[in-house]
Design a protein around this motif. Structure first.
Motif, PDB file in Angstrom:
ATOM      1  N   ASP A  69      23.073  36.032  38.718  1.00 16.08           N
ATOM      2  CA  ASP A  69      24.395  36.650  38.736  1.00 16.08           C
ATOM      3  C   ASP A  69      24.633  37.554  37.528  1.00 16.08           C
ATOM      4  O   ASP A  69      25.305  38.583  37.638  1.00 16.08           O
ATOM      5  CB  ASP A  69      25.493  35.578  38.761  1.00 16.08           C
ATOM      6  N   TYR A 108      31.996  37.649  34.263  1.00 13.33           N
ATOM      7  CA  TYR A 108      31.772  36.421  33.496  1.00 13.33           C
ATOM      8  C   TYR A 108      33.063  35.944  32.830  1.00 13.33           C
ATOM      9  O   TYR A 108      33.403  34.763  32.886  1.00 13.33           O
ATOM     10  CB  TYR A 108      30.676  36.658  32.448  1.00 13.33           C
ATOM     11  N   SER A 150      22.633  30.807  36.215  1.00 11.32           N
ATOM     12  CA  SER A 150      23.432  32.016  36.428  1.00 11.32           C
ATOM     13  C   SER A 150      22.650  33.299  36.174  1.00 11.32           C
ATOM     14  O   SER A 150      23.224  34.390  36.180  1.00 11.32           O
ATOM     15  CB  SER A 150      24.652  31.989  35.509  1.00 11.32           C
TER      16      SER A 150
END
Length: 142
Positions: free
Chosen positions: A108, A86, A105
């Motif tokens: 992820d 990140y 996101s």
């Protein structure tokens, strides 16, 4: 602790990440984020019913017959990997809504997304509340 709460919220804003932090603070801020992520990960594991099922399967006398998930064996834990990935991304444009970013996101960064939902819900100021009281006062006085 309260300062950490605001720092974590600022880091989880994908428009800024750690651009506001001094170079000497980046390591300690990363540690704070990882530590809080571990706490969220533990809470998730305790609340997850699938972890209980997996535990029962492991304890079963026939556990050798059922396929088991391979555990992550690298030196880093999942939250450390999420934080590193990140923080290595480019910042989002200022027009991006952080809540929308984390919705998109979530696959992820599942742990960071849960943290973002928690921390980005904090109001940055009391202005909306004060505005509400002003409107209420105006409507009552008329």
């Amino acid at each position: 602790m309260e300062d950490d709460m605001f720092r974590i919220a600022a880091i989880l804003d994908p428009r800024f990440r750690m651009t506001w932090a001094s170079a000497s603070d980046v390591s300690s801020l990363t540690d704070i984020l990882v530590t809080e992520g571990l706490r969220f990960q533990e809470i998730d594991e305790v609340q997850s019913p699938s972890s209980k099922v997996l535990k029962l399967e492991e304890d079963s006398i026939f556990s050798f017959l059922t396929p088991t998930k391979r555990r992550h064996r690298s030196g880093a834990d999942p939250i450390s990997l999420e934080v590193k990935a990140y923080l290595n991304e480019d910042n989002e444009h200022l027009s991006v809504n952080p809540i929308d970013y984390w919705k998109n996101s979530e696959s992820d960064y599942p742990i960071l997304a849960k943290m973002a939902k928690h921390y980005l819900a904090i109001l940055a100021s009391s202005v909306p509340v004060e505005r509400l009281f002003s409107v209420a006062e105006a409507s009552l006085s008329n």
